[in-house]
Design an enzyme around this catalytic site. Sequence first.
Site, mmCIF file in Angstrom:
data_model
loop_
_atom_site.group_PDB
_atom_site.id
_atom_site.type_symbol
_atom_site.label_atom_id
_atom_site.label_comp_id
_atom_site.label_asym_id
_atom_site.label_seq_id
_atom_site.Cartn_x
_atom_site.Cartn_y
_atom_site.Cartn_z
ATOM 1 C CG LEU A 253 -1.948 -1.034 1.143
ATOM 2 C CD1 LEU A 253 -2.883 -0.801 2.636
ATOM 3 C CD2 LEU A 253 -3.137 -0.732 0.132
ATOM 4 N N GLY A 254 1.930 1.161 0.769
ATOM 5 C CA GLY A 254 2.894 2.347 0.643
ATOM 6 C C GLY A 254 4.385 2.038 1.508
ATOM 7 C CD GLU A 255 8.308 0.788 -1.272
ATOM 8 O OE1 GLU A 255 9.500 0.833 -1.128
ATOM 9 O OE2 GLU A 255 7.612 0.256 -2.512
ATOM 10 N N GLY A 256 8.259 3.476 2.797
ATOM 11 C CA GLY A 256 9.189 4.651 3.093
ATOM 12 C C GLY A 256 10.483 4.116 3.663
ATOM 13 N N GLY A 257 11.306 4.985 3.852
ATOM 14 C CA GLY A 257 12.793 4.630 4.165
ATOM 15 C C GLY A 257 12.878 3.773 5.505
ATOM 16 C CG MET A 258 12.082 4.649 9.104
ATOM 17 S SD MET A 258 11.529 5.214 10.730
ATOM 18 C CE MET A 258 10.003 5.621 10.303
ATOM 19 C CB VAL B 202 1.617 0.426 5.241
ATOM 20 C CG1 VAL B 202 0.153 -0.218 5.550
ATOM 21 C CG2 VAL B 202 2.057 0.961 6.317
ATOM 22 C CE LYS C 286 3.805 2.306 10.772
ATOM 23 N NZ LYS C 286 3.377 3.252 11.487
ATOM 24 C CG ASP D 78 4.605 13.384 12.366
ATOM 25 O OD1 ASP D 78 4.933 14.592 12.117
ATOM 26 O OD2 ASP D 78 4.906 12.356 11.718
#
Length: 726
Positions: free
Chosen positions: A23-28, A31, A46, A157
């Site tokens: 569904l989505g991804e980032g540097g860490m 999901v 997650k 945040d």
Amino acid sequence: MADNIQDLCGTLIGDRYRIIRVLGEGGMGAVYLADDNDLWRQVAIKVLRESLQDTPALARRLEMECTLLAQLGSHPNIVTLLDRQTIDGKTILVMEYVPGEDLAEIIERTFQRTPYQKGGGQSEKALMLTPRNAILIAMQCLKALDYAHSKGVLHRDIKPSNLMVRKDHSGNIIAKLMDFGIAKTLKQSSVDTAFTRLTKTEDRAPGTPAYMAPEQIEPDRFGAIGAATDIYAFGVMFFEMLTGQLPFTGGFTELMHAHTNVRPPSPREVNPVIKPELAHVVIRAMQKSPANRFKTAGEMLAALQTAVGMSATDAMHSSTSAKLAFQTPENRKALRLPSRRVFLLLALAIILAVGYWQNVPGMFFQNEVVTTSGSSHEITLEQARSVCLSLRSAADQTSVHEYARSEWAMAERVMERAEEAQDPSEAIRLFTEAGRLFGSTPGVAYERERKARERAEALENFRRDQTEVQRKEENQRFASATKTVDLGDGVTMEFVWIPPGSFLMGTRGISRASRVGTRGTVPPDETPARTVKLTQGFWMAQYEITQEQWVKMMGANPSRFADNPKRPVEQISWSDCQLFIERLNQTVKDGVFRLPTEAEWEYACRAGASTTFNCGNDLAHLPDYAWYAANSGATTQPVGTKKPNSWGLHDMHGNVAEWVQDWYDPTAYGSGAVTNPFGPDSGVFKVRRGGAWSNHHSRLRSAAREKDLPEQRSDMFGARVILVPN
């Protein structure tokens, strides 16, 4: 678990969850969308990247998110934690799956016209941030925050990418707050330090720089993190929702300075059609001091409901609409133009009208259709008349009637001929010509007005140059006229006589329109410069109000820098100044004390000079006259330790920004020459002048204007008074 995000697709977790896709991804981490084989539903999973699973701080963050989501339980506007799984000792969160998109994508599409792919996961009609949608999303986010705070949980945040938005089966908008990865309980935050963690790094403050509250950056100055921290971040996000822009931009250091020292703009400065009541809600949420913000998210929700005239329940119904409008980047620029510059818009209207008249075949109309000569395309007489009247209405301005009378009269005559024409084709031709003439009149008027203004300024410059010698002589004579007022117990207040006279107020040389939206230039509220005449002289305090003078009248010292009674008092609001002045007038019967007007302040500051600063245009001389960011040592300094201007007034530039009497009016300078101006009768903001110890030199200019709410306090805000003779 593999570090390649795609490698987990198809994996069965805990004999229950089958991962479908990313569904989505980032540097860490990432999901995933997964099927829950036990309950026949889709969930979101997650996980951290394999390479980061052994990073203690990140692992703790995931565990903390799990704990806090469990503590929150279920709320319709917060993503729900469904399960927690452990694989090879690593934590995996199973959460409610919320289809849709995050608010950041919606903002981008609404204000930047980002294209979207139909059939690529988005609906046929992509969700846009209409007024009703924006208000509804904001209300739901505030309900989520109010609930979380009531459970003792701070998010820390808040930003658009942490808010998921979708439509349910009935077409209602549903917003859900997510990503509590750096959240903490109120108890934990009370002992937290500022520079502990950033959203994606471990060496900076918690949060995302563009949305961080001042207390997250400088807790020693602004206090502990609390519910007001989330309210500040929400205020920044809401500002972005209403305008398509962030209140502050720049690199990390610039953002940190802005959040702690720079007054946020009103959303009406970007989107003028926003209701003042709604703008006030946003501004209050972004106050520097947590004490000046809303006490709870519930209080802000109530204020928002009052401002827009509807409740969160009302907003769910599509027939209800909030009374505000948004602009795309193109027409936001148009809105910033003063009305007298509307010829630019009219030029565009003419182009569109001509194109319309030449490209309307194939449309079906109920009324008579004729063909214009010289064109094979068909339009109706009513269409031609309507466009002509629209152009006439837009051009109907005072400046046009003053500077383009003959052109307007010609256009009127052509339109009269069009109304009298018997032949429809001839009538359409004449309406076309009349529309063209009406559309050209603002441009003609603008050029003539500009030339007239240039001639007037040249004459004013000539007169000023002729009297410069006399002014200098008067300055020297009046500089020796001083007065001392005894406040008791050895505390005195020194005054300098300011003679009546005239001066050019504001900034000269560049038109207002050329400054709008141009970074690094003078703000448009300082232009055009206007001649101001002050018919009555007055006594002005030689120094800013000191802490010992304030304590003598008020009994307490509110200042942050309180180690020297000769420092200027700060942490005072405009309203505080009124109470101080009231007590001063009760104590001293020697005239009437009050704050100076904007005009009186700038007149006294300039002391006959027409330069950027009262000491000239050369920045090399400014440190001799002012305390500011370059030399203050990050604190106020005792008054009178820098050189005075030529009328004997100290610290007119820097040290503390000085409240003046006027309500803020951004268009005041367009009114032309005035005598004894006292500002508008009402408003939202009060004006400050002179700049402060933490400001860049540009904020110290004699013409620079700042504004804030009358109740706002800061360690940069002070004042000086004047004494008007009986």
